[in-house]
Design an enzyme around this catalytic site. Structure first.
Site, short mmCIF file in Angstrom:
data_model
loop_
_atom_site.label_atom_id
_atom_site.label_comp_id
_atom_site.label_asym_id
_atom_site.label_seq_id
_atom_site.Cartn_x
_atom_site.Cartn_y
_atom_site.Cartn_z
N ASP A 1 30.11 46.74 39.52
CA ASP A 1 30.35 45.42 38.91
C ASP A 1 30.08 44.29 39.90
O ASP A 1 30.34 43.12 39.60
CB ASP A 1 31.78 45.32 38.35
CG ASP A 1 32.85 45.34 39.43
OD1 ASP A 1 32.70 46.10 40.39
OD2 ASP A 1 33.84 44.61 39.29
N ASP B 1 28.66 47.26 44.56
CA ASP B 1 29.13 48.32 43.67
C ASP B 1 28.75 47.99 42.22
O ASP B 1 28.05 47.01 41.95
CB ASP B 1 30.62 48.56 43.84
CG ASP B 1 31.47 47.38 43.39
OD1 ASP B 1 30.94 46.25 43.32
OD2 ASP B 1 32.67 47.57 43.12
N SER C 1 34.85 49.32 38.24
CA SER C 1 34.40 49.04 39.61
C SER C 1 33.48 50.16 40.11
O SER C 1 32.54 50.53 39.42
CB SER C 1 35.60 48.82 40.53
OG SER C 1 35.20 48.33 41.78
#
Length: 553
Positions: free
Chosen positions: A308, A306, A148
């Site tokens: 991903d 972000d 992430s």
């Protein structure tokens, strides 16, 4: 209170960048010791995470987890294709190679992106659901390789079962236990072939994730209205997996959209430093988002996602970066008024630490909220069967239904949450920050804060198991305590902590899953002074509960 680094918001310097060759070398050289807790496979709220520098994320971990997933698929008779994607973190591509070697050796049909394109988390969820729609056999599942928004030295690996969302606790635990068994057995039961063989195996197939996903966006966001309004949109992908998605979206839907940063750099050296002086691609952080905030006057609306692309950050001309709770409240209010085909019975999902303003918004429109523990996995079933029309996390994660009320994704989707802000701006003709202020004038203004405090492993465990009866206080910030809960109201699952609620405020305390701290979330609908009083008393209540010695039988 959280200590803010003097470097927060400043551009990263050479000294802040990680050594990529060393990181990759450690990925292949590191041998985890299963007797050391920090080096075992551990599935948190979003799969297994760690760094090769600390021997907590390396080749052996990925081999073991992938083999465990293959065994799980066999046990559950999941025999359709497995959709796999990875982001731009340096450890993601090596982890993808390792996973594919194991998947091919186990003869799993695998769908890899065309031309090695990076793949956002929501795109994998979308692909799984699209394949499984109205299907009775050969169900698909997926793997997403991402930590992430975590720092550049981290890696992450998570499994999405056939419902398309993050795996639930029982599935994650099964995979975690089996993977650790394989580590303890010195990897003897793991099947594996060379990467070139895996890449050209008859079971490995190329899939056009990008065009399949973006061609469908018009079913969830009113792209035509955004186009016709000709609003100026700015996008910063923060060097993440969606970096090559935004221009095709703009081209297909003829949007006046500018990608402000197209750089992909595994050191993420283009970032401004986060609150603690680290590089972190968090679109909800004003420190990490400095570059886009500085450009706010160039656009009618701008946003970032972000690494991903499962989280969003919204920047407006008048307000700058919106607090995630603020944007989510406006988004839900707007959708409940502008999605006539959504079922009136559909609930609005929120976690126990997300703003209470959402409850007031839902009530105003004759709908109810569905409050669950922290973690998007708790929304998966509801989004899947459309009993939920929205799932919201205070950490800027959300997904919602298509315009016809059917499921879009069962994982967080930063792309559509961001594009929705353009639809709202286009249709209302107003700054979303202004819309938020209007909402609070009608329903009350919330004052919200999250703080962190140190806690030993024993204290963290005690907080996790706290019982309502251990909270002896009758009032909180001069208001009567109406309820103390340790289980979420919607599904009665443990919240791994405690939430104390009064008429005009609340606080929740939970231990961190990765650090020696606990977190206090608090909200007041009275004033900032009232909020500070809630936080002060909350810290005292929690400290007292943690310091009580257990009685010896």
């Amino acid at each position: 209170m959280t200590n803010i680094s003097p470097l927060a918001g400043k551009p990263a310097e050479k000294k802040d960048l990680i050594n990529i060759p060393k990181l990759i070398k450690a990925y292949y050289d590191g041998i985890p010791d299963p007797s050391v807790a920090a080096q075992r496979v551990a599935f948190g709220t979003s799969g297994h995470r760690g760094s090769s520098f600390t021997t907590s994320f390396n080749e052996r971990h990925i081999m073991a987890i992938t083999q465990a997933i293959c065994l799980y698929r066999t046990e559950q008779k999941i025999d359709g294709p497995l959709y796999i994607g990875y982001d731009t973190h340096a450890l993601s591509a090596p982890a993808f190679a390792t996973a594919l070697e194991v998947l091919a050796a186990n003869e799993v049909e695998v769908m890899v992106s065309e031309n090695g394109e990076f793949t956002p988390t929501p795109v994998i969820s979308h692909a799984i659901l699209k394949h499984n729609y109205k299907r009775k056999t050969a169900f698909a599942d997926g793997i997403v390789i991402t930590p992430s928004h975590n720092p550049p030295g981290d890696g992450g690996f998570k499994y999405n079962p056939p419902n398309g969302g993050p795996s639930n606790t029982s599935v994650s635990k099964w995979i975690e236990l089996k993977a650790n068994e394989l580590l303890e057995g010195n990897m003897k039961q793991i099947k594996r072939v060379q990467f070139e063989s895996a890449l050209h195996a008859s079971t490995t197939h190329s899939h056009d994730y990008l065009n399949t996903y973006i061609a469908d966006i018009g079913s969830i966001v009113d792209m035509g209205f955004i186009r016709d309004a000709k609003i100026k949109i700015g996008v910063d992908p923060l060097g993440g997996a969606g970096v090559n998605y935004w221009q095709p979206i703009a081209d297909l839907y003829k949007l006046n959209l500018t990608v402000t940063n197209k750089v992909v750099d595994p050191t993420f050296g283009f970032m401004t430093l986060d609150w603690d002086g680290q590089i972190r691609m968090d679109p909800s952080s004003p420190y990490a988002m400095q570059r886009l905030i500085e450009m706010k006057n160039k656009f009618d609306i701008s946003f970032a996602c972000d690494t991903d692309h499962d989280r969003h950050g919204i920047v407006t001309r008048k307000q700058g970066l919106l607090n995630p709770n603020h944007y989510l409240s406006v988004a839900i209010s707007y959708l409940l008024q502008n999605r006539p085909f959504w079922k009136r019975s559909a609930l609005v999902g929120k976690t126990v630490v997300t703003t209470g303003l959402i409850d007031r918004v839902a009530k105003k429109h004759g709908q109810s909220t569905y409050e669950v523990p922290v973690g998007f996995k708790w929304f998966v079933d509801g989004l899947f069967d459309s009993s939920l029309c929205f799932g919201a996390e205070e950490s800027a994660g959300a997904s919602f239904s298509r315009m016809d009320g059917n499921v879009w994704t069962t994982d967080k989707d930063g792309l559509v949450a961001a594009l929705l802000s353009a639809e709202i701006t286009a249709k209302t003709g107003q700054d979303i920050g202004v819309l938020y202020n209007e909402l609070t004038q009608e329903l009350g203004e919330p004052f919200y804060e999250r703080i962190e405090a140190k806690a030993s492993p024993a204290q963290k465990e005690k907080l996790k198991k706290l019982a309502p009866g251990q909270i002896k206080q009758k009032t909180l910030a001069d208001e009567e305590i109406m309820s103390v809960i340790t289980n979420a109201p919607a599904n009665y699952m443990p919240i791994d902590g405690v939430k104390v609620i009064t008429k005009n405020g609340w606080f929740a305390a939970r231990p961190s899953g990765t650090e020696s701290i606990y977190k206090i979330y608090a909200e007041s609908f009275v004033s900032n002074d009232h909020l500070n009083k809630i936080i002060e008393e909350a810290q005292s209540i929690v400290d007292n509960a943690l310091s009580v010695k257990e009685k010896v039988a």
